[in-house]
Motif scaffolding. Sequence first.
Motif, PDB file in Angstrom:
ATOM      1  N   ASP A 136       0.844  -1.199   0.000  1.00  0.00           N
ATOM      2  CA  ASP A 136       0.000   0.000   0.000  1.00  0.00           C
ATOM      3  C   ASP A 136       0.877   1.246   0.000  1.00  0.00           C
ATOM      4  O   ASP A 136       2.045   1.204   0.377  1.00  0.00           O
ATOM      5  N   ASN A 137       0.302   2.356  -0.407  1.00  0.00           N
ATOM      6  CA  ASN A 137       1.024   3.631  -0.431  1.00  0.00           C
ATOM      7  C   ASN A 137       0.758   4.409   0.852  1.00  0.00           C
ATOM      8  O   ASN A 137      -0.038   5.337   0.876  1.00  0.00           O
ATOM      9  N   THR A 138       1.439   4.020   1.922  1.00  0.00           N
ATOM     10  CA  THR A 138       1.239   4.683   3.211  1.00  0.00           C
ATOM     11  C   THR A 138       2.359   5.664   3.550  1.00  0.00           C
ATOM     12  O   THR A 138       2.228   6.430   4.495  1.00  0.00           O
ATOM     13  N   LEU A 189       9.273  -0.896   1.071  1.00  0.00           N
ATOM     14  CA  LEU A 189       8.879  -1.437  -0.225  1.00  0.00           C
ATOM     15  C   LEU A 189       8.170  -0.326  -0.986  1.00  0.00           C
ATOM     16  O   LEU A 189       7.280   0.326  -0.442  1.00  0.00           O
ATOM     17  N   PHE A 190       8.553  -0.104  -2.241  1.00  0.00           N
ATOM     18  CA  PHE A 190       7.952   0.963  -3.038  1.00  0.00           C
ATOM     19  C   PHE A 190       7.289   0.390  -4.277  1.00  0.00           C
ATOM     20  O   PHE A 190       7.760  -0.581  -4.857  1.00  0.00           O
ATOM     21  N   LYS A 191       6.186   1.043  -4.681  1.00  0.00           N
ATOM     22  CA  LYS A 191       5.518   0.572  -5.890  1.00  0.00           C
ATOM     23  C   LYS A 191       5.094   1.688  -6.836  1.00  0.00           C
ATOM     24  O   LYS A 191       4.825   1.428  -7.995  1.00  0.00           O
ATOM     25  N   ASP A 192       5.022   2.917  -6.390  1.00  0.00           N
ATOM     26  CA  ASP A 192       4.643   4.021  -7.273  1.00  0.00           C
ATOM     27  C   ASP A 192       5.747   5.069  -7.287  1.00  0.00           C
ATOM     28  O   ASP A 192       6.227   5.493  -6.229  1.00  0.00           O
ATOM     29  N   PHE A 193       6.114   5.482  -8.497  1.00  0.00           N
ATOM     30  CA  PHE A 193       7.236   6.391  -8.691  1.00  0.00           C
ATOM     31  C   PHE A 193       6.801   7.514  -9.622  1.00  0.00           C
ATOM     32  O   PHE A 193       6.274   7.249 -10.701  1.00  0.00           O
ATOM     33  N   CYS A 194       7.026   8.743  -9.208  1.00  0.00           N
ATOM     34  CA  CYS A 194       6.707   9.899 -10.042  1.00  0.00           C
ATOM     35  C   CYS A 194       7.983  10.724 -10.202  1.00  0.00           C
ATOM     36  O   CYS A 194       8.446  11.358  -9.243  1.00  0.00           O
ATOM     37  N   ILE A 195       8.557  10.684 -11.385  1.00  0.00           N
ATOM     38  CA  ILE A 195       9.762  11.471 -11.648  1.00  0.00           C
ATOM     39  C   ILE A 195       9.320  12.904 -11.906  1.00  0.00           C
ATOM     40  O   ILE A 195       8.569  13.175 -12.839  1.00  0.00           O
ATOM     41  N   THR A 250       9.273  11.555  -6.514  1.00  0.00           N
ATOM     42  CA  THR A 250       8.482  11.252  -5.330  1.00  0.00           C
ATOM     43  C   THR A 250       8.086   9.788  -5.445  1.00  0.00           C
ATOM     44  O   THR A 250       7.593   9.359  -6.496  1.00  0.00           O
ATOM     45  N   ILE A 251       8.340   9.026  -4.382  1.00  0.00           N
ATOM     46  CA  ILE A 251       8.049   7.595  -4.412  1.00  0.00           C
ATOM     47  C   ILE A 251       7.116   7.239  -3.259  1.00  0.00           C
ATOM     48  O   ILE A 251       7.147   7.873  -2.205  1.00  0.00           O
ATOM     49  N   SER A 303       6.314   0.342   4.777  1.00  0.00           N
ATOM     50  CA  SER A 303       7.300  -0.457   5.497  1.00  0.00           C
ATOM     51  C   SER A 303       6.958  -1.931   5.368  1.00  0.00           C
ATOM     52  O   SER A 303       5.784  -2.306   5.282  1.00  0.00           O
ATOM     53  N   PHE A 304       7.991  -2.761   5.375  1.00  0.00           N
ATOM     54  CA  PHE A 304       7.797  -4.209   5.328  1.00  0.00           C
ATOM     55  C   PHE A 304       7.033  -4.665   6.564  1.00  0.00           C
ATOM     56  O   PHE A 304       7.357  -4.287   7.688  1.00  0.00           O
ATOM     57  N   ILE A 305       5.999  -5.483   6.349  1.00  0.00           N
ATOM     58  CA  ILE A 305       5.204  -6.065   7.432  1.00  0.00           C
ATOM     59  C   ILE A 305       5.272  -7.578   7.257  1.00  0.00           C
ATOM     60  O   ILE A 305       4.823  -8.115   6.243  1.00  0.00           O
TER      61      ILE A 305
END
Length: 106
Positions: free
Chosen positions: A12-14, A47-53, A64-65, A69-71
């Motif tokens: 998730d993007n938290t 852990l990252f999944k969305d990246f905006c250059i 901006t990424i 956190s790893f759970i």
Amino acid sequence: MFDIITDLSRVDNTIEYNLEVSGIDREQLLVNWLTELLYLHDVKTLLFKDFCITDMRDNQLQATIHGESFIGNKHVINTEIKAVTYHGLSITQKDHQWKARVIFDL
């Protein structure tokens, strides 16, 4: 890279990070970018999944990424990436599209 590490559908993007990296050329810029992301994963267990250059030049990148956190009971590490390598690294442009090839040390 993170889709090699884990199942991104479970991330998730938290959290949000703003990153800036530089390099002497495009190849070093790409390696530095991926190495910084790997550092955040290894040291801060992110852990990252969305990246905006937000800005990119020949020797500088700002982004901006988003991720979380790893759970342990939510995420499974499928593959550990040890390092980003220059071996076989290539960056090519055809028409208005860029393509990169990166080999990771697993």
